[in-house]
Scaffold this motif. Sequence first.
Motif, short mmCIF file in Angstrom:
data_model
loop_
_atom_site.label_atom_id
_atom_site.label_comp_id
_atom_site.label_asym_id
_atom_site.label_seq_id
_atom_site.Cartn_x
_atom_site.Cartn_y
_atom_site.Cartn_z
N GLY A 55 -5.77 0.56 -7.56
CA GLY A 55 -4.78 0.73 -6.62
C GLY A 55 -3.74 1.79 -7.06
O GLY A 55 -3.82 2.32 -7.91
N THR A 58 2.38 1.27 -7.21
CA THR A 58 3.06 -0.08 -6.96
C THR A 58 2.03 -1.21 -7.04
O THR A 58 2.40 -2.21 -7.93
CB THR A 58 3.60 0.05 -5.29
OG1 THR A 58 4.46 1.22 -5.24
CG2 THR A 58 3.90 -1.28 -5.05
N LEU A 59 0.65 -0.88 -6.78
CA LEU A 59 -0.42 -2.23 -7.00
C LEU A 59 -0.50 -2.26 -8.18
O LEU A 59 -0.68 -3.47 -8.65
CB LEU A 59 -1.46 -1.72 -6.02
CG LEU A 59 -1.49 -1.98 -4.59
CD1 LEU A 59 -2.41 -1.04 -3.85
CD2 LEU A 59 -1.45 -3.56 -4.30
N ASN A 63 -0.09 -5.52 -10.14
CA ASN A 63 -1.19 -6.39 -11.09
C ASN A 63 -0.97 -6.56 -12.26
O ASN A 63 -1.08 -7.57 -12.96
CB ASN A 63 -2.41 -5.20 -11.23
CG ASN A 63 -2.94 -4.90 -10.11
OD1 ASN A 63 -2.84 -5.41 -8.96
ND2 ASN A 63 -3.59 -3.46 -10.05
N THR A 308 0.17 0.27 0.95
CA THR A 308 0.84 -0.64 -0.21
C THR A 308 1.17 -1.98 0.74
O THR A 308 1.80 -1.85 2.04
CB THR A 308 2.22 0.20 -0.43
OG1 THR A 308 1.76 1.37 -1.40
CG2 THR A 308 3.07 -0.65 -1.23
N GLN A 326 -1.90 -6.56 2.05
CA GLN A 326 -2.35 -6.71 0.68
C GLN A 326 -3.59 -5.91 0.58
O GLN A 326 -4.22 -5.55 -0.68
CB GLN A 326 -2.58 -8.05 0.08
CG GLN A 326 -1.29 -8.83 0.21
CD GLN A 326 -0.88 -9.73 1.27
OE1 GLN A 326 -1.60 -9.38 2.40
NE2 GLN A 326 -0.13 -10.53 1.17
N TYR A 329 -6.57 -6.08 -2.53
CA TYR A 329 -5.91 -6.71 -3.76
C TYR A 329 -5.00 -7.95 -3.68
O TYR A 329 -4.29 -8.24 -4.71
CB TYR A 329 -4.43 -5.36 -4.23
CG TYR A 329 -4.93 -4.24 -3.77
CD1 TYR A 329 -5.88 -3.30 -4.86
CD2 TYR A 329 -4.65 -3.27 -2.68
CE1 TYR A 329 -6.10 -2.16 -4.54
CE2 TYR A 329 -5.30 -2.32 -2.21
CZ TYR A 329 -5.90 -1.31 -3.29
OH TYR A 329 -6.33 -0.09 -3.29
N THR A 333 -2.72 -10.02 -6.79
CA THR A 333 -1.41 -9.64 -6.77
C THR A 333 -0.80 -10.78 -6.21
O THR A 333 0.51 -10.73 -6.35
CB THR A 333 -0.99 -8.48 -6.01
OG1 THR A 333 -1.49 -8.80 -4.56
CG2 THR A 333 -1.61 -7.11 -6.18
N THR A 356 9.58 -1.02 -7.36
CA THR A 356 8.46 -1.59 -7.06
C THR A 356 8.94 -2.29 -5.63
O THR A 356 8.27 -2.33 -4.66
CB THR A 356 7.88 -2.51 -7.76
OG1 THR A 356 7.25 -1.66 -9.03
CG2 THR A 356 6.57 -3.19 -7.23
#
Length: 366
Positions: A55, A58-59, A63, A308, A326, A329, A333, A356
Amino acid sequence: MTERADFLVVGGGIAGVGAAARLSLDASVIVLETEDAIGRHSTGRSAAIYIRNYGNRTLRALNAASEPVLKEPEGISDRTLLSPRGEMLIATEEELPDLKAYLEGASGLEELSAKEAVDLFPILREELIAAAAIERAAQDIDVDRLLQGFARLLRHNGGRIVTDAPAKAILRDGGVWRVATPKGDFEAPVVINAAGAWADEIARLAGVRPVGLVPMRRSAAILPAPEGHNVSAWPLVASASESWYAKPEAGKLMVSPADEDPVDPHDAWADDMVLAEGLYRFEQAVTVPVTRVERSWAGLRSFVADRTPVAGFAPDAQGFFWLAGQGGYGVQTAPALSQLTADLCLARAPSLDPETVAALDPKRLF
């Protein structure tokens, strides 16, 4: 009779149940789920792997924030939710720019030769591999244990999950949201929209501006293990352009065409042609033919324009909290996003960094 809580969560996937579990430590929470059980859609159809470098920026922050909980899930499970797997990317000559882009900003990846890649996944065609890299720390996630652990935590704290309860009407009146369902009416000052692919539909039902969510189908199939091979220790392997991936699954191989076809929200199933094309791409990269598909399925990965997630209060509706978008992810997440949801809803300082949090705020989309 109307049942009241501090928070109503619409959606019983990993996002909604996780957020409800975290909120239940300090507030009364009710989860409203359309299906007859939680986790019926995207949560139950996940590839179930933790990849720290998967990702955008931000992802990757989400994570990283989720990893400690997945490793040591205090209050959720009595043992780790992770088990060794590894994720390997392989690139043909044409895919070298894709691999280079993935490696930028990544951490913990090791570049491999074509021979080293084949040593790890023995059916690959060595002559087609121009470059490869592996994230050895990528790990399988026990998704069901995570989901059920969140659900137990929620119930232990007095929260409720109401199944077979699709929202038929959502109205804000007198400072509270009222949600009408076939199982009765429910109200709370705050409603959390964790409805997955249906999140924009829930927003419209509530008179809230949608965020432009686009559900995309992702298909997968289970193939028998290649004859003479024990695949259990093989890593997940994916083409650098994400045109297919393959992952050991209970002694067999799960192969996906990595499709992202925009669709309306629905109970997804695999498109035979899309699946066949993806299996063909996989077959060209390996030394064994695809002779049989044991079963196939599909799930929905939902994205907004910047790919995102959306987590925060709607700018146009008091007490309406977005927890959506999401994409692919959602499971890995979930620990971070559930904690952020609880922090924001209870007016606490988030544990995530301000950059974030701002990148997740729905205000960015309006």
